[in-house]
Enzyme design. Structure first.
Site, PDB file in Angstrom:
ATOM      1  N   VAL B  67     -26.490   5.304  23.349  1.00  0.00           N
ATOM      2  CA  VAL B  67     -28.005   5.546  23.215  1.00  0.00           C
ATOM      3  C   VAL B  67     -28.301   5.158  21.514  1.00  0.00           C
ATOM      4  O   VAL B  67     -28.484   5.946  20.838  1.00  0.00           O
ATOM      5  CB  VAL B  67     -27.875   7.215  23.231  1.00  0.00           C
ATOM      6  CG1 VAL B  67     -28.146   7.459  24.809  1.00  0.00           C
ATOM      7  CG2 VAL B  67     -26.807   8.048  22.610  1.00  0.00           C
ATOM      8  N   PRO B  68     -28.278   3.847  21.435  1.00  0.00           N
ATOM      9  CA  PRO B  68     -28.734   3.588  20.066  1.00  0.00           C
ATOM     10  C   PRO B  68     -30.062   4.293  19.745  1.00  0.00           C
ATOM     11  O   PRO B  68     -30.905   4.104  20.616  1.00  0.00           O
ATOM     12  CB  PRO B  68     -28.730   1.943  20.118  1.00  0.00           C
ATOM     13  CG  PRO B  68     -28.898   1.671  21.783  1.00  0.00           C
ATOM     14  CD  PRO B  68     -28.023   2.931  22.502  1.00  0.00           C
ATOM     15  N   HIS B  69     -30.390   4.404  18.756  1.00  0.00           N
ATOM     16  CA  HIS B  69     -31.437   5.270  18.373  1.00  0.00           C
ATOM     17  C   HIS B  69     -31.709   5.131  16.639  1.00  0.00           C
ATOM     18  O   HIS B  69     -30.789   5.186  15.862  1.00  0.00           O
ATOM     19  CB  HIS B  69     -31.523   6.569  18.766  1.00  0.00           C
ATOM     20  CG  HIS B  69     -30.402   7.499  18.292  1.00  0.00           C
ATOM     21  ND1 HIS B  69     -29.177   7.631  18.924  1.00  0.00           N
ATOM     22  CD2 HIS B  69     -30.485   8.237  17.112  1.00  0.00           C
ATOM     23  CE1 HIS B  69     -28.499   8.529  18.041  1.00  0.00           C
ATOM     24  NE2 HIS B  69     -29.162   9.078  17.119  1.00  0.00           N
ATOM     25  N   THR B  70     -32.966   5.350  16.317  1.00  0.00           N
ATOM     26  CA  THR B  70     -33.180   5.783  15.120  1.00  0.00           C
ATOM     27  C   THR B  70     -34.708   6.545  14.918  1.00  0.00           C
ATOM     28  O   THR B  70     -35.404   6.765  15.826  1.00  0.00           O
ATOM     29  CB  THR B  70     -33.626   4.532  14.244  1.00  0.00           C
ATOM     30  OG1 THR B  70     -33.565   4.733  12.858  1.00  0.00           O
ATOM     31  CG2 THR B  70     -34.825   3.688  14.482  1.00  0.00           C
TER      32      THR B  70
END
Lengths: 102, 158
Positions: B67-70
């Site tokens: 779940v790559p996120h920013t």
């Protein structure tokens, strides 16, 4: 059988809540112990050694959690995990810094 | 929160071309830019922010899922998309496995609750192995959309 089964109530203090990285940290610490770890938020109870479980709690700042541990090292496990949550997951601060948000 | 609340259908990619961590992130952010969910001018800055977050610890949470996120000030509401890599990509996952299924999230900095609820939804649904398996095997974005809809209607979670 005869193994200590303990619970402890803690409050999530860090502003971002139990998002991915704190959840990862929590699970890493939990896995250092032999005790079975459970975390409950009043609605459901999840396996404290599963990151998918912890994320399912969506525990925001201020959420009260009950940590449960069963096993010979239950006491130490609860100490370590409660400290982690109550100190706001030390690394959470680093993320604030990189985001530049308060 | 349901998938329909944050997954941009036009940005779903059922066959990611990327074969490394950074290019997966690039490809998925590009998909959201193309779908006009993210401003083109912020493309690079969003990619960099997501990579920076990964450096703090992989969001590859196991089971072949990441779940790559920013958080990013260029969005007013949480936006996300789904990508599938048929062969899997080395994402430095927590369990060391390759990742086939990606949920990329960009959320406004002042809404940590929304981000938590999106993660909650994703992790709750992914605990169901059938849902997980079907998603990884999905052949097109329409099929992914259908699976997300079924998950939203509680057809997987028992």
């Amino acid at each position: 059988m005869g193994e200590p089964s303990l619970t402890r109530r803690v409050t999530v203090v860090n502003t971002q809540g139990l998002h991915a990285r704190p959840a990862d940290l929590f699970v890493r610490v939990a896995n250092r112990f032999a005790a079975r770890i459970e975390v409950a938020n009043g609605r459901e109870c999840v396996d404290g050694k599963s990151i998918l479980g912890i994320l399912t709690l969506a525990a925001e700042q201020g959420t009260q959690l009950v940590l449960g541990a069963t096993g010979h090292d239950a006491h130490d496990a609860l100490d370590a995990l409660a400290r982690l949550i109550e100190q706001g997951f030390v690394t959470d601060e680093a993320e604030h810094a990189t985001e530049g948000t308060g | 929160m349901k998938f329909a609340d944050f997954v941009c259908l036009q940005a779903i990619r059922s066959h990611l071309e990327a074969d490394d961590k950074e290019s997966v992130i690039r490809e998925m952010v590009a998909a959201l830019v193309e779908a006009r969910k993210l401003p083109e001018a912020e493309h690079e800055s969003i990619v960099k922010a997501i990579i920076k977050r990964e450096e703090l610890g992989s969001t590859g949470i196991g089971k072949g899922v990441a779940v790559p996120h920013t958080k990013h000030p260029s969005v007013e509401k949480l936006v996300g998309t789904v990508g599938i890599s048929v062969d899997g990509v080395d994402f430095n996952s927590l369990d060391g496995e390759k990742v086939q299924l990606f949920f990329l999230l960009v959320s406004p900095p002042d809404r940590p609750g929304d981000h938590l609820r999106a993660l909650e939804n994703i992790s709750r649904q992914l605990r169901d192995d059938t849902f997980c398996k079907f998603l990884k095997q999905a052949r097109g974005s329409e099929e992914i959309h259908q699976l997300l809809e079924e998950a939203d209607n509680n057809q997987f979670v028992s």
